[in-house]
Scaffold this active site. Structure first.
Site, PDB file in Angstrom:
ATOM      1  N   GLY A  21      87.189   0.428 101.504  1.00 23.58           N
ATOM      2  CA  GLY A  21      86.110  -0.204 102.271  1.00 23.58           C
ATOM      3  C   GLY A  21      85.681  -1.515 101.625  1.00 23.58           C
ATOM      4  O   GLY A  21      85.502  -2.533 102.301  1.00 23.58           O
ATOM      5  N   GLU A  49      87.052   3.608  83.288  1.00 29.10           N
ATOM      6  CA  GLU A  49      85.853   4.429  83.310  1.00 29.10           C
ATOM      7  C   GLU A  49      84.641   3.505  83.336  1.00 29.10           C
ATOM      8  O   GLU A  49      84.596   2.528  82.587  1.00 29.10           O
ATOM      9  CB  GLU A  49      85.827   5.303  82.051  1.00 29.10           C
ATOM     10  CG  GLU A  49      85.091   6.607  82.253  1.00 29.10           C
ATOM     11  CD  GLU A  49      84.848   7.321  80.936  1.00 29.10           C
ATOM     12  OE1 GLU A  49      83.770   7.906  80.780  1.00 29.10           O
ATOM     13  OE2 GLU A  49      85.738   7.248  80.066  1.00 29.10           O
ATOM     14  N   ASP A  77      80.517  -3.988  91.598  1.00 28.33           N
ATOM     15  CA  ASP A  77      79.889  -2.710  91.296  1.00 28.33           C
ATOM     16  C   ASP A  77      78.607  -2.655  92.094  1.00 28.33           C
ATOM     17  O   ASP A  77      77.780  -3.569  92.023  1.00 28.33           O
ATOM     18  CB  ASP A  77      79.606  -2.513  89.806  1.00 28.33           C
ATOM     19  CG  ASP A  77      79.388  -1.025  89.523  1.00 28.33           C
ATOM     20  OD1 ASP A  77      80.343  -0.242  89.683  1.00 28.33           O
ATOM     21  OD2 ASP A  77      78.259  -0.636  89.166  1.00 28.33           O
ATOM     22  N   GLY A 159      80.609   4.840 102.697  1.00 25.25           N
ATOM     23  CA  GLY A 159      79.598   5.268 101.739  1.00 25.25           C
ATOM     24  C   GLY A 159      78.304   5.723 102.405  1.00 25.25           C
ATOM     25  O   GLY A 159      78.313   6.559 103.310  1.00 25.25           O
TER      26      GLY A 159
HETATM   27  O1  Y43 Z   1      78.073  -1.549 101.511  1.00 26.16           O
HETATM   28  C1  Y43 Z   1      77.944  -0.352 101.184  1.00 26.16           C
HETATM   29  N1  Y43 Z   1      77.713   0.599 102.102  1.00 26.16           N
HETATM   30  C2  Y43 Z   1      77.596   1.885 101.798  1.00 26.16           C
HETATM   31  N2  Y43 Z   1      77.704   2.371 100.564  1.00 26.16           N
HETATM   32  C3  Y43 Z   1      77.929   1.472  99.582  1.00 26.16           C
HETATM   33  C4  Y43 Z   1      78.056   0.110  99.844  1.00 26.16           C
HETATM   34  N3  Y43 Z   1      78.291  -0.538  98.697  1.00 26.16           N
HETATM   35  C5  Y43 Z   1      78.298   0.404  97.751  1.00 26.16           C
HETATM   36  N4  Y43 Z   1      78.074   1.622  98.287  1.00 26.16           N
HETATM   37  C6  Y43 Z   1      78.033   2.922  97.559  1.00 26.16           C
HETATM   38  C7  Y43 Z   1      79.249   3.754  97.874  1.00 26.16           C
HETATM   39  C8  Y43 Z   1      80.223   3.355  96.822  1.00 26.16           C
HETATM   40  O2  Y43 Z   1      81.253   4.270  96.517  1.00 26.16           O
HETATM   41  C9  Y43 Z   1      79.317   3.136  95.630  1.00 26.16           C
HETATM   42  C10 Y43 Z   1      79.870   2.049  94.790  1.00 26.16           C
HETATM   43  O3  Y43 Z   1      80.401   2.549  93.585  1.00 26.16           O
HETATM   44  P1  Y43 Z   1      81.384   1.621  92.734  1.00 26.16           P
HETATM   45  O4  Y43 Z   1      81.718   2.246  91.464  1.00 26.16           O
HETATM   46  O5  Y43 Z   1      80.807   0.245  92.724  1.00 26.16           O
HETATM   47  O6  Y43 Z   1      82.652   1.555  93.669  1.00 26.16           O
HETATM   48  P2  Y43 Z   1      83.861   2.565  93.873  1.00 26.16           P
HETATM   49  O7  Y43 Z   1      83.924   3.532  92.725  1.00 26.16           O
HETATM   50  O8  Y43 Z   1      83.736   3.134  95.232  1.00 26.16           O
HETATM   51  O9  Y43 Z   1      85.124   1.608  93.830  1.00 26.16           O
HETATM   52  P3  Y43 Z   1      85.562   0.665  92.575  1.00 26.16           P
HETATM   53  O10 Y43 Z   1      84.713   1.027  91.401  1.00 26.16           O
HETATM   54  O11 Y43 Z   1      87.014   0.943  92.370  1.00 26.16           O
HETATM   55  O12 Y43 Z   1      85.327  -0.726  93.050  1.00 26.16           O
HETATM   56  O13 Y43 Z   1      78.065   2.703  96.180  1.00 26.16           O
HETATM   57 MG    MG Z   2      83.703   2.932  90.834  1.00 24.23          MG
END
Ligand code: Y43
Ligand code: MG
Length: 200
Positions: A21, A49, A77, A159
């Site tokens: 997403g 991590e 993040d 999310g």
């Molecule tokens: O626009 C958004 N609309 C809905 N939910 C959102 C949004 N933006 C962040 N969120 C929530 C869900 C997401 O899973 C979490 C971020 O956690 P975060 O660690 O930054 O991302 P992630 O683990 O999903 O992917 P990654 O770390 O590989 O970029 O906050």
């Molecule tokens: Mg993450």
């Protein structure tokens, strides 16, 4: 003394995220400024991590880890900050959904925490970091305020979108057209700052 920001001058940008997403939204928002996108997943990079205690610390850690592979990398993040829950889920927003990334469950957990509380305000926060292979970073933080509703509505976002109604609207981010969300979200706010600083 403020340091002079470094601009992005390459043509390939690594999106250091394993969240489809977010990758889609980042590619949409930076499309006009970047010729080629690749992702940490496509490069076979591991998911670091997230040991930081702030959104910016975690964005820097993810962007630096990906930039070590030799290309400029961008990480996001982000999360949902709920004052009535003491700021949770905050930097733990992804972790609240568990290994199965079950956001129906994570949203239920938020709703259960709000039982009996009158303050249903919430704020999405997005930290973005652009990291260079030599260790230089540029970071910004954006936000978007709103109210939490129950039950969740709409399937256009990801999310926590289905339970978040941004201020001034009566539909959730889950019900909103992606293009509209991109104009006003926490991620849009952060990107405006980063584009001003590094992409033009
Ligand atoms: O626009 C958004 N609309 C809905 N939910 C959102 C949004 N933006 C962040 N969120 C929530 C869900 C997401 O899973 C979490 C971020 O956690 P975060 O660690 O930054 O991302 P992630 O683990 O999903 O992917 P990654 O770390 O590989 O970029 O906050
Ligand atoms: Mg993450």
């Amino acid at each position: 003394m403020a340091s002079i920001p470094r601009r992005f001058t390459g043509d390939t940008l690594v999106i250091a995220s394993h969240n489809k997403g977010k990758v889609r939204e980042i590619a949409d928002l930076l499309g006009p400024y970047v010729r080629t996108f690749t992702t940490a997943g496509e490069l076979g990079l591991p998911e670091p991590e997230e040991t930081g205690t702030t959104f910016i610390a975690n964005a820097e850690l993810k962007a630096r880890a990906a930039a070590a592979a030799g290309h400029v990398a961008m990480a996001d993040d982000s999360g949902l900050v709920v004052p009535a829950l003491g700021g949770d889920p905050g930097i733990y927003s992804a972790r609240w959904a568990g290994p199965e990334k079950d956001f129906a469950m994570a949203m239920r957990k938020v709703e259960e925490g709000l039982a009996g509380k009158t303050d249903r305000s919430a704020c999405f926060v997005c930290a973005l970091t652009l990291a260079w292979p030599d260790g230089h970073v540029e970071s910004v933080e954006g936000r978007c305020s709103g109210t939490l509703v129950w039950p969740p509505r709409g399937d256009k976002g990801f999310g926590y979108d289905p339970m978040f109604v941004p201020d001034g609207f009566d539909i959730t981010f889950g019900e909103m057209e992606p293009a509209r969300k991109h104009e006003m979200s926490h991620r849009a706010d952060a990107f405006r700052q980063l584009v001003d600083r590094c992409f033009r």
